[in-house]
Design an enzyme around this catalytic site. Sequence first.
Site, PDB file in Angstrom:
ATOM      1  N   HIS A  81       0.819  -1.222   0.000  1.00 10.60           N
ATOM      2  CA  HIS A  81       0.000   0.000   0.000  1.00 10.60           C
ATOM      3  C   HIS A  81       0.851   1.270   0.000  1.00 10.60           C
ATOM      4  CE1 HIS A  81      -4.074  -1.765   0.756  1.00 10.60           C
ATOM      5  NE2 HIS A  81      -3.302  -2.807   1.000  1.00 10.60           N
ATOM      6  N   ASP A 131       3.548   9.531  -1.008  1.00  7.75           N
ATOM      7  CA  ASP A 131       2.364   8.811  -0.533  1.00  7.75           C
ATOM      8  C   ASP A 131       2.084   7.656  -1.490  1.00  7.75           C
ATOM      9  OD1 ASP A 131       0.102   8.359   1.064  1.00  7.75           O
ATOM     10  OD2 ASP A 131      -0.429  10.480   1.084  1.00  7.75           O
TER      11      ASP A 131
HETATM   12  C1  GDG Z   1      -1.993   3.971   3.457  1.00  6.56           C
HETATM   13  C2  GDG Z   1      -0.979   4.631   2.506  1.00  6.56           C
HETATM   14  C3  GDG Z   1      -2.717   4.586   0.708  1.00  6.56           C
HETATM   15  C4  GDG Z   1      -8.525  10.793   7.737  1.00  6.56           C
HETATM   16  N1  GDG Z   1      -8.881  11.658   8.695  1.00  6.56           N
HETATM   17  C5  GDG Z   1     -10.042  11.210   9.222  1.00  6.56           C
HETATM   18  C6  GDG Z   1     -10.394  10.045   8.554  1.00  6.56           C
HETATM   19  N2  GDG Z   1      -9.449   9.798   7.650  1.00  6.56           N
HETATM   20  C7  GDG Z   1      -9.425   8.662   6.724  1.00  6.56           C
HETATM   21  C8  GDG Z   1      -9.623   9.171   5.316  1.00  6.56           C
HETATM   22  C9  GDG Z   1      -8.911   8.112   4.479  1.00  6.56           C
HETATM   23  C10 GDG Z   1      -7.861   7.547   5.443  1.00  6.56           C
HETATM   24  O1  GDG Z   1      -8.167   8.030   6.750  1.00  6.56           O
HETATM   25  C11 GDG Z   1      -6.454   8.019   5.097  1.00  6.56           C
HETATM   26  O2  GDG Z   1      -6.058   7.335   3.934  1.00  6.56           O
HETATM   27  P1  GDG Z   1      -4.748   7.732   3.103  1.00  6.56           P
HETATM   28  O3  GDG Z   1      -4.754   6.961   1.843  1.00  6.56           O
HETATM   29  O4  GDG Z   1      -4.775   9.193   2.847  1.00  6.56           O
HETATM   30  O5  GDG Z   1      -3.493   7.448   4.025  1.00  6.56           O
HETATM   31  P2  GDG Z   1      -2.862   6.254   4.961  1.00  6.56           P
HETATM   32  O6  GDG Z   1      -3.671   6.074   6.186  1.00  6.56           O
HETATM   33  O7  GDG Z   1      -1.472   6.679   5.182  1.00  6.56           O
HETATM   34  O8  GDG Z   1      -2.916   4.886   4.109  1.00  6.56           O
HETATM   35  C12 GDG Z   1      -1.718   5.462   1.468  1.00  6.56           C
HETATM   36  C13 GDG Z   1      -3.595   3.810   1.669  1.00  6.56           C
HETATM   37  O9  GDG Z   1      -2.801   3.081   2.620  1.00  6.56           O
HETATM   38  C14 GDG Z   1      -4.479   2.812   0.930  1.00  6.56           C
HETATM   39  O10 GDG Z   1      -3.717   1.935   0.150  1.00  6.56           O
HETATM   40  O11 GDG Z   1      -3.537   5.422  -0.069  1.00  6.56           O
HETATM   41  O12 GDG Z   1      -0.810   6.034   0.570  1.00  6.56           O
HETATM   42  O13 GDG Z   1      -0.079   5.456   3.249  1.00  6.56           O
HETATM   43  O14 GDG Z   1      -9.785   7.083   4.113  1.00  6.56           O
HETATM   44  O15 GDG Z   1     -11.007   9.251   5.082  1.00  6.56           O
HETATM   45  N3  GDG Z   1     -11.514   9.358   8.817  1.00  6.56           N
HETATM   46  C15 GDG Z   1     -12.332   9.878   9.811  1.00  6.56           C
HETATM   47  N4  GDG Z   1     -12.013  10.995  10.517  1.00  6.56           N
HETATM   48  C16 GDG Z   1     -10.887  11.696  10.252  1.00  6.56           C
HETATM   49  O16 GDG Z   1     -10.623  12.704  10.914  1.00  6.56           O
HETATM   50  N5  GDG Z   1     -13.491   9.242  10.081  1.00  6.56           N
END
Ligand code: GDG
Length: 498
Positions: free
Chosen positions: A176, A388
């Site tokens: 990921h 990312d």
């Molecule tokens: C890893 C990889 C890859 C965020 N703030 C709140 C909240 N969120 C949720 C968002 C989103 C998730 O968290 C964050 O997803 P990301 O993809 O931006 O980042 P990582 O957690 O680092 O994930 C990344 C991912 O895996 C999938 O393969 O995209 O690159 O690092 O879904 O909605 N959710 C809530 N409150 C918040 O304040 N409920």
Amino acid sequence: MKGDRVSEKSRLITVSNRLPVVLKKESSDRWSVSEGSGGLVTALVPVLRDRGGLWIGWPGVTEDQSGGLRDVLRKAGLDSGYQLHPVMLTQEEFDKFYLGFANEIIWPIFHDLHTLCNFEPEYWKTYLRVNEKFARVVAEQARDDDYIWIHDYHLMSVANQLRELNVEASNGFFLHIPFPSLDIFLLLPWRNQILSHLLEYDFLGFQTQRDQRNFLSCVEALAPEVDLRDRGRLTSIAIKDRTIRVGYFPISIDFRDFATSAESQEVAEAAWYIHEQLPDRKIILGIDRLDYTKGIPYRLKAFRKALEVYPELHRKVSLVQVVVPSREDIPEYAGLREAIEQLVGEINGQYTRSGWIPVHYIFRSLARNELLAYYRTAEIALVTPIKDGMNLVSKEYCACNLNENGVLILSEFAGSADQLQNGAILVNPFDIEGMAEAIYEAFKMNADERRKRMRLLRKTIQEQDIFWWVDSVLSAAISRDLTYYPVLEEYIPKLDIE
Ligand code: GDG
């Protein structure tokens, strides 16, 4: 031969560091369990129910606190239509495997931040031991005709252990996070072992072409005995009597769910209230886990630069920066929080005027509806990670932008930039002046261009959603039939702006 019995109907065994459940301790040995949220769970649960399957992972509490947990998980598994099998970890294993090897070594180095690594040899030994623990639970459950799908950087050595345990079922791995370039990967003291463990999988999936290329160049440099064939979207690697396949598959979100939830009355009211509190102002939104890969300090500096260079923005924009607490037991993260809060204090100290606060800083996790309300209402999203794997926030923002009037400013180094490059304003997340200009460009952009760009972004994300992703990975991994496998470039629409 290994994997020969896998078919479209095979049971799916999903393995990830965390089980997709939220546990709450009601009393010393009573737990309540609810299904976790998130795109991966939403997309895989129907597949698991359909084919029959199970999910193996750490339940989120250490062994000493887990009395009564196994029974609860067994029951929760029955209720949700697929089985849940826990891998129990001691506190020491959690500290050295999860906080240590995974998050103080692999996470920083795979995001090109080797100077933040703590190359502690004990971490590697615990990583191997814990990967073996995961493999043992898989081996207890797997039948020869199952397909085993293992997720992410915590579990790169599981296939190697499965081989030791003579597990015959075919397996695949999806990373990921990014895969680093050869120069960075070479810095890792355990580079040879990790590469050879990855080559024990039958199938490897990365997020982007760059990650796939980086991996293949590491293979060419460090494992010259293997033979790379049919280089392309799905490259084959011949190793002794085996062939493994390596592709890239950009993960996505449940677009429809985000778009319809954003339409709800509750979200609409919350969105209205947010703007009511900030009248006559464009909201610039940043939402990130507290993580040094997310580029938050550079982003704040860029916002400060924009206020300095373009006084027209004063009183007309506010940056809402949400930082979700994360991994606070790791020293680097505590330091980052201080740096962010200092910058917020400096900017607000310098620019706040009666009736206008430039940066609204929120340090907590938002409830889902609150998150959707910010997505729906913000005029500009500032998504500027320094690196990312994909970045789902960029896709969620667009899915919730129902009025199609928002502007996405996106880092070139987010995996999602490959798909979203034609609709977003792309920026270099280290370029403070460039990002300040992008903020101004987004602020000034006319309604027609905003709509054209946002429509394009939403179309791409809708067509390439999380279900498309699961289908693409599983058809490439299991059916070995390339005609199943969508050619990504054809799916990226071009922007038509005069
Ligand atoms: C890893 C990889 C890859 C965020 N703030 C709140 C909240 N969120 C949720 C968002 C989103 C998730 O968290 C964050 O997803 P990301 O993809 O931006 O980042 P990582 O957690 O680092 O994930 C990344 C991912 O895996 C999938 O393969 O995209 O690159 O690092 O879904 O909605 N959710 C809530 N409150 C918040 O304040 N409920």
